[in-house]
Design a protein around this motif. Structure first.
Motif, PDB file in Angstrom:
ATOM      1  N   LYS A   4     125.904  41.347  -4.078  1.00  0.00           N
ATOM      2  CA  LYS A   4     127.067  40.973  -4.881  1.00  0.00           C
ATOM      3  C   LYS A   4     127.960  40.045  -4.072  1.00  0.00           C
ATOM      4  O   LYS A   4     128.283  40.320  -2.919  1.00  0.00           O
ATOM      5  N   HIS A   5     128.336  38.935  -4.682  1.00  0.00           N
ATOM      6  CA  HIS A   5     129.212  37.953  -4.044  1.00  0.00           C
ATOM      7  C   HIS A   5     130.531  37.915  -4.804  1.00  0.00           C
ATOM      8  O   HIS A   5     130.532  37.755  -6.025  1.00  0.00           O
ATOM      9  N   GLN A   6     131.623  38.053  -4.089  1.00  0.00           N
ATOM     10  CA  GLN A   6     132.937  37.913  -4.721  1.00  0.00           C
ATOM     11  C   GLN A   6     133.364  36.463  -4.592  1.00  0.00           C
ATOM     12  O   GLN A   6     133.491  35.942  -3.500  1.00  0.00           O
ATOM     13  N   GLU A  19     126.238  38.677  -9.029  1.00  0.00           N
ATOM     14  CA  GLU A  19     125.239  39.596  -8.507  1.00  0.00           C
ATOM     15  C   GLU A  19     123.892  38.893  -8.549  1.00  0.00           C
ATOM     16  O   GLU A  19     123.516  38.333  -9.577  1.00  0.00           O
ATOM     17  N   VAL A  20     123.175  38.938  -7.428  1.00  0.00           N
ATOM     18  CA  VAL A  20     121.839  38.362  -7.370  1.00  0.00           C
ATOM     19  C   VAL A  20     120.853  39.514  -7.533  1.00  0.00           C
ATOM     20  O   VAL A  20     120.795  40.407  -6.692  1.00  0.00           O
ATOM     21  N   GLN A  21     120.132  39.505  -8.648  1.00  0.00           N
ATOM     22  CA  GLN A  21     119.150  40.548  -8.936  1.00  0.00           C
ATOM     23  C   GLN A  21     117.793  39.879  -9.099  1.00  0.00           C
ATOM     24  O   GLN A  21     117.468  39.380 -10.181  1.00  0.00           O
ATOM     25  N   SER A  24     117.489  36.576 -11.094  1.00  0.00           N
ATOM     26  CA  SER A  24     118.631  36.458 -12.007  1.00  0.00           C
ATOM     27  C   SER A  24     119.951  36.424 -11.249  1.00  0.00           C
ATOM     28  O   SER A  24     120.120  37.118 -10.253  1.00  0.00           O
ATOM     29  N   LEU A  25     120.859  35.627 -11.750  1.00  0.00           N
ATOM     30  CA  LEU A  25     122.225  35.548 -11.229  1.00  0.00           C
ATOM     31  C   LEU A  25     123.135  36.043 -12.349  1.00  0.00           C
ATOM     32  O   LEU A  25     123.196  35.433 -13.416  1.00  0.00           O
ATOM     33  N   ILE A  26     123.815  37.148 -12.111  1.00  0.00           N
ATOM     34  CA  ILE A  26     124.664  37.736 -13.142  1.00  0.00           C
ATOM     35  C   ILE A  26     126.117  37.534 -12.756  1.00  0.00           C
ATOM     36  O   ILE A  26     126.580  38.035 -11.733  1.00  0.00           O
ATOM     37  N   VAL A  27     126.815  36.757 -13.580  1.00  0.00           N
ATOM     38  CA  VAL A  27     128.217  36.438 -13.335  1.00  0.00           C
ATOM     39  C   VAL A  27     129.070  37.376 -14.173  1.00  0.00           C
ATOM     40  O   VAL A  27     128.883  37.483 -15.382  1.00  0.00           O
ATOM     41  N   ARG A  28     130.010  38.046 -13.526  1.00  0.00           N
ATOM     42  CA  ARG A  28     130.983  38.889 -14.230  1.00  0.00           C
ATOM     43  C   ARG A  28     132.364  38.297 -13.982  1.00  0.00           C
ATOM     44  O   ARG A  28     132.804  38.181 -12.850  1.00  0.00           O
ATOM     45  N   ILE A  71     134.292  26.489  -6.419  1.00  0.00           N
ATOM     46  CA  ILE A  71     133.026  25.757  -6.543  1.00  0.00           C
ATOM     47  C   ILE A  71     132.174  25.938  -5.291  1.00  0.00           C
ATOM     48  O   ILE A  71     130.952  26.172  -5.370  1.00  0.00           O
ATOM     49  N   GLN A  72     132.797  25.882  -4.112  1.00  0.00           N
ATOM     50  CA  GLN A  72     132.045  26.051  -2.855  1.00  0.00           C
ATOM     51  C   GLN A  72     131.461  27.458  -2.762  1.00  0.00           C
ATOM     52  O   GLN A  72     130.303  27.626  -2.378  1.00  0.00           O
ATOM     53  N   ALA A  73     132.225  28.467  -3.138  1.00  0.00           N
ATOM     54  CA  ALA A  73     131.723  29.849  -3.098  1.00  0.00           C
ATOM     55  C   ALA A  73     130.531  30.027  -4.039  1.00  0.00           C
ATOM     56  O   ALA A  73     129.557  30.698  -3.691  1.00  0.00           O
ATOM     57  N   LEU A  74     130.598  29.398  -5.214  1.00  0.00           N
ATOM     58  CA  LEU A  74     129.469  29.479  -6.145  1.00  0.00           C
ATOM     59  C   LEU A  74     128.235  28.772  -5.586  1.00  0.00           C
ATOM     60  O   LEU A  74     127.112  29.239  -5.741  1.00  0.00           O
ATOM     61  N   ARG A  75     128.445  27.637  -4.912  1.00  0.00           N
ATOM     62  CA  ARG A  75     127.300  26.913  -4.310  1.00  0.00           C
ATOM     63  C   ARG A  75     126.617  27.746  -3.229  1.00  0.00           C
ATOM     64  O   ARG A  75     125.422  27.612  -3.015  1.00  0.00           O
ATOM     65  N   GLU A  76     127.391  28.580  -2.547  1.00  0.00           N
ATOM     66  CA  GLU A  76     126.845  29.352  -1.427  1.00  0.00           C
ATOM     67  C   GLU A  76     126.135  30.638  -1.852  1.00  0.00           C
ATOM     68  O   GLU A  76     125.562  31.323  -1.021  1.00  0.00           O
ATOM     69  N   VAL A  77     126.172  30.956  -3.162  1.00  0.00           N
ATOM     70  CA  VAL A  77     125.500  32.179  -3.635  1.00  0.00           C
ATOM     71  C   VAL A  77     124.009  32.057  -3.408  1.00  0.00           C
ATOM     72  O   VAL A  77     123.418  31.049  -3.661  1.00  0.00           O
TER      73      VAL A  77
END
Length: 77
Positions: A4-6, A19-21, A24-28, A71-77
């Motif tokens: 899980k990435h915040q 969440e990386v499952q 799959s990438l699940i965005v909440r 945007i940078q945090a999302l790129r690093e997921v």
């Protein structure tokens, strides 16, 4: 087991996590205005395409650093 990435959290009612499952990438996305929204993506490019539509630079005038951090945090997921 998933990771899980915040992406951001301003308080307990406004946050975005990924969440990386497996593949799959699940965005909440939780907001005090809209409640909880959940999006499932099958690839990182699909996630970034959504992010570029969801987070527009013009919505962050005066808060450009916040936009870049999201945007940078999302790129690093």
């Amino acid at each position: 087991m998933f990771k899980k990435h915040q992406i951001y959290k301003t308080d307990k009612y406004n946050m975005l996590t990924v969440e990386v499952q497996g593949k799959s990438l699940i965005v909440r996305e939780i907001s005090d205005q809209w409640g909880e929204e959940c999006h499932t993506f099958l690839s990182r490019p699909e996630l970034m395409n959504w992010a570029e539509k969801r987070f527009k630079p013009e919505d962050f005038i005066g808060k450009e650093e916040q936009y870049e951090a999201i945007i940078q945090a999302l790129r690093e997921v």
